[in-house]
Design a protein around this motif. Structure first.
Motif, short mmCIF file in Angstrom:
data_model
loop_
_atom_site.label_atom_id
_atom_site.label_comp_id
_atom_site.label_asym_id
_atom_site.label_seq_id
_atom_site.Cartn_x
_atom_site.Cartn_y
_atom_site.Cartn_z
N PRO A 140 0.84 -1.20 0.00
CA PRO A 140 0.00 0.00 0.00
C PRO A 140 0.87 1.25 0.00
O PRO A 140 1.95 1.29 0.62
CB PRO A 140 -0.80 -0.12 1.29
N SER A 141 0.42 2.26 -0.68
CA SER A 141 1.18 3.52 -0.74
C SER A 141 0.21 4.68 -0.83
O SER A 141 -0.96 4.52 -1.19
CB SER A 141 2.13 3.52 -1.95
N ARG A 142 0.71 5.83 -0.54
CA ARG A 142 -0.13 7.03 -0.58
C ARG A 142 0.68 8.21 -1.12
O ARG A 142 1.88 8.33 -0.88
CB ARG A 142 -0.69 7.35 0.81
N ILE A 143 -0.03 9.05 -1.82
CA ILE A 143 0.54 10.28 -2.37
C ILE A 143 -0.40 11.42 -2.01
O ILE A 143 -1.61 11.35 -2.26
CB ILE A 143 0.72 10.19 -3.90
N TYR A 144 0.17 12.46 -1.42
CA TYR A 144 -0.62 13.64 -1.07
C TYR A 144 -0.03 14.84 -1.80
O TYR A 144 1.17 15.11 -1.72
CB TYR A 144 -0.61 13.90 0.43
N ILE A 145 -0.90 15.57 -2.50
CA ILE A 145 -0.50 16.79 -3.22
C ILE A 145 -1.44 17.89 -2.77
O ILE A 145 -2.65 17.84 -3.03
CB ILE A 145 -0.58 16.60 -4.74
N GLY A 146 -0.92 18.84 -2.07
CA GLY A 146 -1.74 19.93 -1.55
C GLY A 146 -1.25 21.28 -2.06
O GLY A 146 -0.09 21.63 -1.90
N GLU A 167 2.64 21.29 -1.24
CA GLU A 167 3.22 20.25 -0.40
C GLU A 167 2.96 18.91 -1.07
O GLU A 167 1.82 18.60 -1.43
CB GLU A 167 2.59 20.27 0.99
N VAL A 168 4.03 18.15 -1.27
CA VAL A 168 3.92 16.84 -1.90
C VAL A 168 4.58 15.82 -0.99
O VAL A 168 5.75 15.98 -0.60
CB VAL A 168 4.59 16.82 -3.29
N ARG A 169 3.81 14.77 -0.66
CA ARG A 169 4.33 13.69 0.20
C ARG A 169 4.05 12.36 -0.48
O ARG A 169 3.00 12.16 -1.10
CB ARG A 169 3.68 13.71 1.58
N ASN A 170 5.00 11.46 -0.37
CA ASN A 170 4.79 10.11 -0.90
C ASN A 170 5.45 9.09 0.02
O ASN A 170 6.43 9.40 0.72
CB ASN A 170 5.35 9.97 -2.32
#
Length: 369
Positions: free
Chosen positions: A291-297, A309-312
């Motif tokens: 499982p993985s997640r990517i957040y782009i705000g 803000e980018v998190r992976n």
């Protein structure tokens, strides 16, 4: 065209006005006490001195300063100035002697003094002969003319060098930006076409929809960004299209979140300046079996201030570096930021957060739409 013509004739006009003022000053600088009838030879000398000063000015400005002072030959330049001063003073004395100006001036003052005495009490004080003293006024005017010629030429040289440096910096910046953009765009399309190719083996209808979306993105890159700037809403739509294309080949094990202001407040932004951060997250934050997640705000605290803000998710077997898989994307993006927004951005990179994520945080100050 009219502005160009005005600039072309502005400098000669300034020269004409300056010499006209000096000539007027020479006319006014004469004995004003009593009714002194100055001889014609006096005006001949004044006119000749004006010509000498003009010649000294242009010789200094066009020859001595460029060929001596600006080339580091300061000693020779000082000698040239001293020789010019000496030549003008000697020419002035030569004219006085040739025109017998001292005697004629003495006679003119003597005649004026006699006329004043006949007219009433008082009169002109005795006037010494002009040849009996050093021509201090002529020396001062000569030094002033040479000083102005030197100062103007040096300042113009500095201005030309500054304009040349500015033009070279601008050309270098434009060339680097063109190169960087040319590198980033094919890099993105190469990856996207690979994704669509993989999709054609699974679902042809979705692949055709993806190609349509990609063509819309290509139109944006090729035509809508030709001016070098884009609206923030266009950039947001572009990122959304990119995310949608990337999600076509992702499984449910990958959670992608993209948040942005609704609606965005329009500002101008460099095209595709944010894409490499998003691309980097998909490249390094997705695993086939975990499982993985990517957040782009994307936030907009003020109309001219942007924050992204980018998190992976971090994976032990996947290298997460700023250069990307082939050293093109984020490295050049940082270079573009340096060129386009010097002193107007902060970029913070956190290789590993407490939640085992790779994080990029960019604050950017942009111009209004």
């Amino acid at each position: 065209m009219s502005g160009f013509s005005f600039q072309r004739f502005l400098t000669p006009l300034i020269h004409v006005l300056a010499w006209g003022l000096l000539a007027l000053a020479l006319l006014l600088f004469q004995p004003m006490q009593g009714r002194v009838e100055l001889p014609v030879q006096y005006w001949v000398k004044q006119g000749a001195l004006l010509i000498f000063w003009m010649g000294a000015f242009y010789v200094t400005a066009r020859v001595s300063v460029p060929r001596l002072l600006l080339r580091g030959r300061t000693g020779w330049f000082v000698l040239a100035l001293a020789a010019t001063v000496a030549i003008i003073l000697l020419l002035g004395r030569f004219l006085e002697s040739t025109l017998h100006l001292s005697e004629l001036m003495h006679q003119a003052f003597h005649a004026a003094e006699q006329a004043e005495r006949r007219a009433g009490p008082g009169g002109l004080p005795p006037r010494p002969a002009r040849g009996s003293r050093f021509d201090l006024v002529g020396l001062l005017i000569t030094l002033l003319v040479l000083g102005i010629g030197t100062a103007i030429t040096v300042v113009q040289h500095w201005q030309q060098e500054a304009r040349l440096r500015e033009r070279l910096d601008q050309e270098r910046t434009e060339a680097e930006l063109s190169l960087l953009k040319a590198q980033i765009n094919p890099h993105f399309f190469f990856n996207t076409l690979n994704n669509i190719y993989s999709l054609t083996l699974i679902d042809g209808e979705r692949a055709r929809a993806a190609l349509h979306r990609l063509s819309r993105m290509m139109r944006y890159v090729l035509y809508d960004t030709a001016s070098g700037h884009a609206q923030l809403s266009q950039e947001v739509a572009f990122i959304q299209d990119y995310i949608t294309l990337m999600q076509l080949r992702l499984t449910d094990r990958v959670q992608v979140t993209f948040t942005h202001p609704e609606p965005v407040r329009e500002v101008l932004i460099a095209p595709m300046i944010l894409l490499p951060f998003v691309e980097n997250a998909f490249k390094h934050g997705v695993a086939a079996t975990a499982p993985s997640r990517i957040y782009i705000g994307l936030r907009q605290p003020t109309p001219q201030q942007l924050e992204i803000e980018v998190r992976n998710t971090l994976f032990p077997m996947v290298g997460t570096d700023l250069a990307g898989s082939n050293g093109i994307g984020l490295t050049n993006t940082q270079r573009r930021l340096d060129l386009l927004y010097p002193g107007r951005y902060t970029l913070r990179v956190t290789p590993k957060t407490a939640d085992n994520e790779f994080e990029i945080h960019l604050k950017l100050l942009v111009s209004g739409a």
